[in-house]
Design a protein around this motif. Structure first.
Motif, PDB file in Angstrom:
ATOM      1  N   THR A 124       0.810  -1.219   0.000  1.00  0.00           N
ATOM      2  CA  THR A 124       0.000   0.000   0.000  1.00  0.00           C
ATOM      3  C   THR A 124       0.842   1.268   0.000  1.00  0.00           C
ATOM      4  O   THR A 124       0.331   2.337  -0.278  1.00  0.00           O
ATOM      5  N   ASN A 125       2.122   1.141   0.319  1.00  0.00           N
ATOM      6  CA  ASN A 125       2.943   2.343   0.405  1.00  0.00           C
ATOM      7  C   ASN A 125       3.978   2.443  -0.718  1.00  0.00           C
ATOM      8  O   ASN A 125       4.802   3.333  -0.715  1.00  0.00           O
ATOM      9  N   GLY A 126       3.988   1.518  -1.619  1.00  0.00           N
ATOM     10  CA  GLY A 126       4.887   1.602  -2.769  1.00  0.00           C
ATOM     11  C   GLY A 126       6.350   1.462  -2.408  1.00  0.00           C
ATOM     12  O   GLY A 126       6.713   1.151  -1.284  1.00  0.00           O
ATOM     13  N   ASP A 127       7.196   1.701  -3.385  1.00  0.00           N
ATOM     14  CA  ASP A 127       8.641   1.588  -3.201  1.00  0.00           C
ATOM     15  C   ASP A 127       9.220   2.979  -3.042  1.00  0.00           C
ATOM     16  O   ASP A 127       9.415   3.697  -4.016  1.00  0.00           O
ATOM     17  N   SER A 128       9.448   3.362  -1.817  1.00  0.00           N
ATOM     18  CA  SER A 128      10.022   4.685  -1.561  1.00  0.00           C
ATOM     19  C   SER A 128      11.364   4.515  -0.862  1.00  0.00           C
ATOM     20  O   SER A 128      11.582   5.004   0.233  1.00  0.00           O
ATOM     21  N   ARG A 129      12.256   3.806  -1.526  1.00  0.00           N
ATOM     22  CA  ARG A 129      13.563   3.496  -0.953  1.00  0.00           C
ATOM     23  C   ARG A 129      14.305   4.751  -0.503  1.00  0.00           C
ATOM     24  O   ARG A 129      14.871   4.783   0.580  1.00  0.00           O
TER      25      ARG A 129
END
Length: 97
Positions: A70-75
């Motif tokens: 739900t929060n995606g890939d925000s590396r």
């Protein structure tokens, strides 16, 4: 039922539980365990032939949800909180066991 809880049994349980019991406590433990075993024997006398087997007293349902990102890939955002970063991974002080 013959009393199978004797001094040797109490001593062994004390060792397993890492307990140091006084003589009075050992005698009380023998009585308590004897009563528990007598109660279990009494329960064994019940006619359960008409009782359906179950694993839980209350109905149990699967409470797991689908595993959805739900929060995606925000590396980059996540790595801002890292104590250190190298090649897109956290770098932290080594720990010793």
């Amino acid at each position: 039922m013959a009393n199978i809880i004797n001094d040797e049994t109490i001593e062994y349980i004390g060792i397993l539980a890492k307990l140091e019991l006084s003589e009075e406590e050992k005698e009380q433990a023998k009585k308590d365990m004897g009563r528990m075993l007598d109660y279990i024997d009494k329960l064994g006398e019940l006619d359960t032939s008409e009782v359906e087997p179950m694993s839980h007293v209350f109905s149990v349902r699967n409470v797991f949800r689908e595993d959805v990102v739900t929060n995606g890939d925000s590396r980059e955002e996540i790595l801002k909180n890292a104590p250190g970063e190298k090649d897109g991974m956290f770098v932290a002080p080594r720990t010793f066991a």
